[in-house]
Write a protein that holds these residues in place. Structure first.
Motif, short mmCIF file in Angstrom:
data_model
loop_
_atom_site.label_atom_id
_atom_site.label_comp_id
_atom_site.label_asym_id
_atom_site.label_seq_id
_atom_site.Cartn_x
_atom_site.Cartn_y
_atom_site.Cartn_z
N ARG A 51 12.08 -15.07 27.35
CA ARG A 51 11.84 -13.68 27.51
C ARG A 51 12.50 -12.91 26.35
O ARG A 51 13.69 -13.36 26.12
CB ARG A 51 12.46 -13.19 28.91
CG ARG A 51 12.13 -11.84 29.18
CD ARG A 51 12.61 -11.30 30.50
NE ARG A 51 12.45 -10.12 30.97
CZ ARG A 51 13.18 -8.94 30.44
NH1 ARG A 51 14.43 -9.26 29.97
NH2 ARG A 51 12.79 -7.62 30.77
N LYS A 52 12.00 -12.09 25.82
CA LYS A 52 12.33 -11.38 24.73
C LYS A 52 12.44 -12.06 23.43
O LYS A 52 12.95 -11.82 22.39
CB LYS A 52 13.68 -10.46 25.04
CG LYS A 52 13.48 -9.47 26.09
CD LYS A 52 14.46 -8.47 25.82
CE LYS A 52 14.33 -7.10 26.83
NZ LYS A 52 15.15 -6.32 26.81
N ARG A 85 6.80 -10.41 20.75
CA ARG A 85 7.89 -11.14 21.42
C ARG A 85 7.27 -11.07 22.90
O ARG A 85 6.50 -10.60 23.35
CB ARG A 85 9.06 -10.51 21.41
CG ARG A 85 8.98 -9.12 22.31
CD ARG A 85 10.51 -8.62 22.17
NE ARG A 85 10.56 -7.48 23.48
CZ ARG A 85 11.58 -6.63 23.38
NH1 ARG A 85 12.67 -6.88 22.56
NH2 ARG A 85 11.59 -5.63 24.18
N THR A 87 7.38 -11.47 26.98
CA THR A 87 7.76 -10.20 27.95
C THR A 87 8.65 -10.96 29.26
O THR A 87 9.09 -10.45 29.85
CB THR A 87 6.63 -9.27 28.51
OG1 THR A 87 5.79 -10.08 29.02
CG2 THR A 87 6.34 -8.18 27.30
N ASP A 99 -0.55 -9.70 28.84
CA ASP A 99 0.50 -9.21 29.89
C ASP A 99 1.58 -10.19 29.50
O ASP A 99 2.74 -9.81 30.22
CB ASP A 99 -0.04 -9.42 31.13
CG ASP A 99 -0.63 -10.90 31.71
OD1 ASP A 99 -1.01 -11.46 30.66
OD2 ASP A 99 -0.57 -10.94 32.63
N VAL A 101 3.00 -10.75 26.18
CA VAL A 101 3.59 -10.49 25.15
C VAL A 101 3.81 -8.96 24.93
O VAL A 101 2.67 -8.10 25.44
CB VAL A 101 2.77 -11.28 23.81
CG1 VAL A 101 2.95 -12.58 23.84
CG2 VAL A 101 1.57 -11.01 23.69
N GLU A 102 4.33 -8.61 23.86
CA GLU A 102 4.33 -6.98 23.31
C GLU A 102 4.75 -7.01 21.96
O GLU A 102 5.34 -7.83 21.42
CB GLU A 102 5.53 -6.31 24.30
CG GLU A 102 6.80 -6.71 24.21
CD GLU A 102 8.05 -5.84 25.12
OE1 GLU A 102 7.41 -5.02 25.71
OE2 GLU A 102 8.95 -6.30 25.05
#
Length: 163
Positions: A51-52, A85, A87, A99, A101-102
């Motif tokens: 995550r991140k 990155r 999520t 849903d 990645v961002e």
């Protein structure tokens, strides 16, 4: 025989094809149910991604995969050129979908920024601390040196605009 007078319907990975069947000279309407598979070159995680964690070229490989039953949109190849990155934790072999990645924020929570307020030809600026991550043109909370919590628009990696 395919019945071209009726419409083909597709729901998810199932197609309903209208047909006519002839039996003893009598025509009967019916529907033929077909299961579809749609293969597409998509990015698939080549290892577990935390995550991140920022995605790079070693994070994924392009594979031809059946995408007809996916619930979310696949990350397009053009989007992979942007800084992305995870999520959530992405397991090895998992298809990269929207849903998961961002975009990487340009401002990170806790970083110092310059907060500006523009009224006419007057510009007032002060130091502030970002209270949340923010992407370009996103509205985030910032805490000024006088402990005021304000909403501000992200202008760059070090500047926000109080509206």
């Amino acid at each position: 025989v395919i019945d071209y007078n009726r419409e083909l319907k597709i729901k998810g990975n199932i197609a309903y094809l209208p047909i006519k069947i002839s039996e003893n000279g009598k025509w009967t309407n019916s529907i033929l149910t077909l299961q579809l598979k749609l293969y597409k070159q998509v990015p698939v995680a080549s290892r577990e991604i935390q995550r991140k964690e920022n995605l790079d070229d070693n994070s994924y490989t392009l594979q031809s995969v059946d995408v007809s039953s996916l619930k979310s949109r696949v990350v397009e190849l053009s989007d992979l050129q942007k800084s992305l990155r995870a999520t959530v934790i992405i397991k090895q072999g998992e298809i990269l979908t929207q849903d998961l990645v961002e975009e990487i924020p340009v401002i990170h929570s806790g970083s110092k920024v310059v907060a500006e307020c523009i009224k006419g030809s007057v510009v007032v600026s002060t130091e502030a601390i970002a209270r949340q991550d923010g992407k370009m043109n996103q509205i985030i909370d910032v805490l000024t040196s006088s402990n005021e919590l304000l909403k501000a628009k992200v202008i760059s990696s070090q500047k926000v605009l109080i509206e």
